[in-house]
Motif scaffolding. Structure first.
Motif, short mmCIF file in Angstrom:
data_model
loop_
_atom_site.label_atom_id
_atom_site.label_comp_id
_atom_site.label_asym_id
_atom_site.label_seq_id
_atom_site.Cartn_x
_atom_site.Cartn_y
_atom_site.Cartn_z
N CYS A 188 -6.98 6.10 4.90
CA CYS A 188 -7.07 4.71 4.49
C CYS A 188 -7.30 3.86 5.75
CB CYS A 188 -5.78 4.27 3.78
SG CYS A 188 -5.76 2.54 3.28
N VAL A 189 -8.52 3.40 5.93
CA VAL A 189 -8.85 2.66 7.15
C VAL A 189 -8.70 1.15 6.97
CG1 VAL A 189 -10.42 4.48 7.94
CG2 VAL A 189 -11.33 2.58 6.60
N ALA A 190 -8.67 0.70 5.70
CA ALA A 190 -8.52 -0.73 5.45
C ALA A 190 -7.86 -0.93 4.11
CB ALA A 190 -9.88 -1.43 5.49
N VAL A 191 -6.98 -1.94 4.02
CA VAL A 191 -6.26 -2.23 2.78
C VAL A 191 -6.78 -3.54 2.20
CG1 VAL A 191 -4.22 -1.00 3.57
CG2 VAL A 191 -4.40 -3.45 3.99
N ALA A 192 -6.25 -3.88 1.03
CA ALA A 192 -6.69 -5.09 0.34
C ALA A 192 -6.57 -6.32 1.25
CB ALA A 192 -5.85 -5.29 -0.92
N GLY A 193 -7.68 -7.08 1.34
CA GLY A 193 -7.71 -8.28 2.17
C GLY A 193 -8.32 -8.07 3.53
N ASP A 194 -8.44 -6.82 3.99
CA ASP A 194 -9.05 -6.54 5.29
C ASP A 194 -10.57 -6.65 5.22
OD1 ASP A 194 -6.66 -6.06 6.55
OD2 ASP A 194 -6.71 -3.89 6.23
N VAL A 195 -11.17 -6.78 6.39
CA VAL A 195 -12.63 -6.77 6.52
C VAL A 195 -13.01 -5.57 7.38
CG1 VAL A 195 -14.67 -7.99 7.37
CG2 VAL A 195 -12.81 -9.27 6.28
N ILE A 231 -12.33 -6.17 1.63
CA ILE A 231 -11.72 -5.33 0.60
C ILE A 231 -10.99 -6.23 -0.40
CG2 ILE A 231 -10.34 -3.27 0.20
CD1 ILE A 231 -12.62 -3.04 2.33
N PRO A 232 -11.33 -6.14 -1.69
CA PRO A 232 -10.72 -7.03 -2.70
C PRO A 232 -9.20 -6.86 -2.80
CG PRO A 232 -12.65 -5.92 -3.59
CD PRO A 232 -12.33 -5.25 -2.29
N LYS A 233 -8.56 -7.98 -3.04
CA LYS A 233 -7.10 -8.02 -3.16
C LYS A 233 -6.73 -8.64 -4.51
CE LYS A 233 -3.03 -9.66 -0.60
NZ LYS A 233 -2.58 -10.43 0.59
N LYS A 234 -5.64 -8.16 -5.09
CA LYS A 234 -5.18 -8.69 -6.37
C LYS A 234 -5.00 -10.21 -6.27
CE LYS A 234 -1.50 -8.23 -9.81
NZ LYS A 234 -0.24 -7.53 -10.20
N GLY A 235 -5.61 -10.94 -7.21
CA GLY A 235 -5.52 -12.39 -7.21
C GLY A 235 -6.72 -13.07 -6.57
#
Length: 549
Positions: free
Chosen positions: A258-265, A397-401
């Motif tokens: 996992c190199v990037a989580v929700a909200g990262d670019v 990376i899309p994030k909930k909300g």
């Protein structure tokens, strides 16, 4: 809540079927026939009458395990009424409620005595076989419980995570790392992922026999989610764009970092990864690799290189001027050492041209004829971008909300999220976008998404091709390698097949720790064996003591 309601509906339906097909049998055993309709209690009565462990009833309605236990209970009940011939057993297993109903409404169904004083020798032998079958059933159920609710084994067939995880590593994955995801197909064959067997490459994979009943389904629900995937975690997840299996938890399992989580670019610049504008953090056990093209005046000793460096996927092509080698997974240090070999004329890292969207490749026999092929089955994500493995992004990376803007330019980025992962009806008509019949130019993301990429950057089918990984597809985190076999899988990316051997030094070593020197988990294997065989020993000891008393 939807999961509990759907699950409760299935329990009610099963209880009605059980009651309709067995109420007269319960009456003949001396019980109120209405008890045949009562969930759990109906099977408790069967266990009581057949003198089998009553705690098994607790598993009667669990996903996947429940159908196994119900079959066992039905067999116990039929034997209690003298239905123990092969055809009768087969009918009980294949057509349970139909055959139970046939016996239930017949006039000759009577309870058979199980008093040891009146049993014939043949009946005593049959009872011993029942005891043995019960032990086998316990073993299968115990293994199934561990497999479904605790940890699941996975094998590594490709080199996308080399040299962190090797081809031929077999892992135990902790299903509780990010909260336990409840099974979505409760009627399934234990230990199988999606299909019972592969019918061959010529057939359509969708026609392969499924290991689960797709019609009986439960919605997504995750229990005790105290943690979510973090950057640099090695994560096992179900392949999002698996078109063969509609069930999320039955899609093919993948393992990546996992190199990037929700909200990262995320962004790739000349083959190097940047997250939120900063170079990625390389952990101690992470060995990032890249593709190198080498030209040699004479043939290299590939077996010797493999023995020295381990994993070494390559294509070897002979030319008029010598040999061309396509190394698909070298660290900078290994590349430096190979470049110093006397046979090597020159060796360079291969980096795709910027704004080149082709992702296929082919190494021709002619020197320097390294050409690109369009592969429509593995297009770069999203398909309307001129990106490739080495020049990618920036992509958020899309994030909930998150409320995202929808138009013809952004739709390829979000269409799988809207239609497949979040289960909406998406239409694109005459340049206008409709979601569930309503025209719109925006959408609110319903769950978190992640970017999963292999450490072997140039030999990895990962999120750069299939896109974002939904939270609901996350399985868990690898705990340790329980077996490691070099040569267990044929590497399609290499012209050289590694010799078979057991990598003893990797067995029962922790994964996903970020540390160079891994913790050993031999004690887990010992504890499991002691628990399994010890339980059987103490149960048999208790039974023997009870008989003596």
């Amino acid at each position: 809540m939807d999961y509990i309601l759907t699950y409760s509906l299935y329990v009610v339906v099963l209880s009605l079927l059980m009651g309709i097909s067995t109420w007269k049998l319960f009456k003949k055993m001396g019980y109120n026939p209405l008890f045949a309709f009562v969930p759990f209690y109906n099977y408790l009565i069967i266990q009581k009458e057949t003198k089998h462990p009553k705690w098994w009833v607790a598993m009667a309605y669990l996903p996947i395990i429940g159908p196994i236990m119900m079959t066992v209970f039905h067999l116990f009940l039929m034997r209690h009424f003298g239905k123990s011939k092969f055809t009768q057993v087969l009918l009980t297993v294949i057509l349970p409620f139909i055959y139970l109903a046939t016996v239930n409404y017949s006039k000759d169904a009577e309870v058979e005595s199980e008093d040891e004083l009146y049993l014939t020798e043949e009946e005593k032998n049959a009872k011993k076989k029942d005891t043995f079958a019960g032990s086998i059933t316990f073993a299968v159920v115990f293994a199934t419980i561990v497999h479904i609710f605790v940890t699941q084994p996975f094998g590594i067939p490709t080199g996308s995570m080399e040299r962190t995880l090797l081809v031929g590593d077999f892992l135990f994955v902790n299903k509780w790392s990010y909260g336990y995801r409840m099974p979505m197909r409760p009627v399934a064959i234990p230990f199988l992922q999606g299909t019972i067997m592969d019918t061959g490459q010529k057939g359509n994979p969708k026609d392969d026999p499924k290991s689960y009943v797709d019609a009986v389904k439960l919605p997504y629900w995750r229990l005790f989610q105290f943690n979510k995937p973090q950057k640099n975690d090695i994560v096992v997840f179900n392949y999002p764009q698996d078109s063969v299996h509609t069930a999320i938890d039955r899609k093919d399992p993948y393992v990546k970092r996992c190199v990037a989580v929700a909200g990262d670019v995320i962004e790739m610049r000349a083959g190097r990864l940047f997250v939120n504008g900063k170079p990625e953090t390389i952990l101690g056990d992470q060995q990032e690799q890249h593709k190198f093209i080498a030209h040699a005046g004479s043939q290299l000793d590939v077996p010797a290189l493999y023995n020295k460096y381990g994993f070494l996927p390559l294509q070897e092509i002979q030319t008029n001027e010598g040999f061309v080698y396509d190394f698909q997974g070298l660290t900078d240090q290994i590349a430096k050492e190979i470049k110093a070999l006397p046979q090597i004329i020159d060796m360079k890292e291969h980096i795709w041209d910027k704004d080149s969207a082709a992702i296929g490749y082919k190494l021709n026999a002619a020197r320097d004829a390294y050409t690109k092929n369009i592969d429509t089955t593995q297009s770069i994500f999203p398909i309307n971008k001129k990106w490739n493995q080495d020049w990618y992004g920036p992509l958020k990376i899309p994030k909930k909300g998150d409320v995202v803007t929808l138009n013809q330019e952004t739709l390829p980025e979000y269409q799988w999220i809207i239609s497949e992962y979040e289960h909406n009806k998406l239409e694109n008509r005459n340049g206008k976008i409709f979601i569930n019949g309503q025209e719109t130019n925006q959408y609110t993301i319903k769950q978190d998404y992640y970017m999963m990429i292999g450490d072997n950057r140039d030999a990895s089918l990962d999120a750069r091709f299939f896109g974002f990984v939904p939270e609901e597809n996350i399985v868990g985190k690898p705990m340790f390698t329980w077996m490691s076999l070099q040569g267990a899988f044929k590497d399609s990316s290499s012209t050289y097949q590694a010799p078979f051997k057991v990598r003893w030094d990797r067995m029962f070593k922790a994964t996903n720790t970020g540390e160079v020197y891994k913790t050993s988990y031999w004690w887990v294997a010992v504890a499991i064996l002691v628990l399994f065989f010890g339980w059987e020993f103490f149960v048999n000891l208790f039974k023997k003591k009870k008989q003596e008393d």
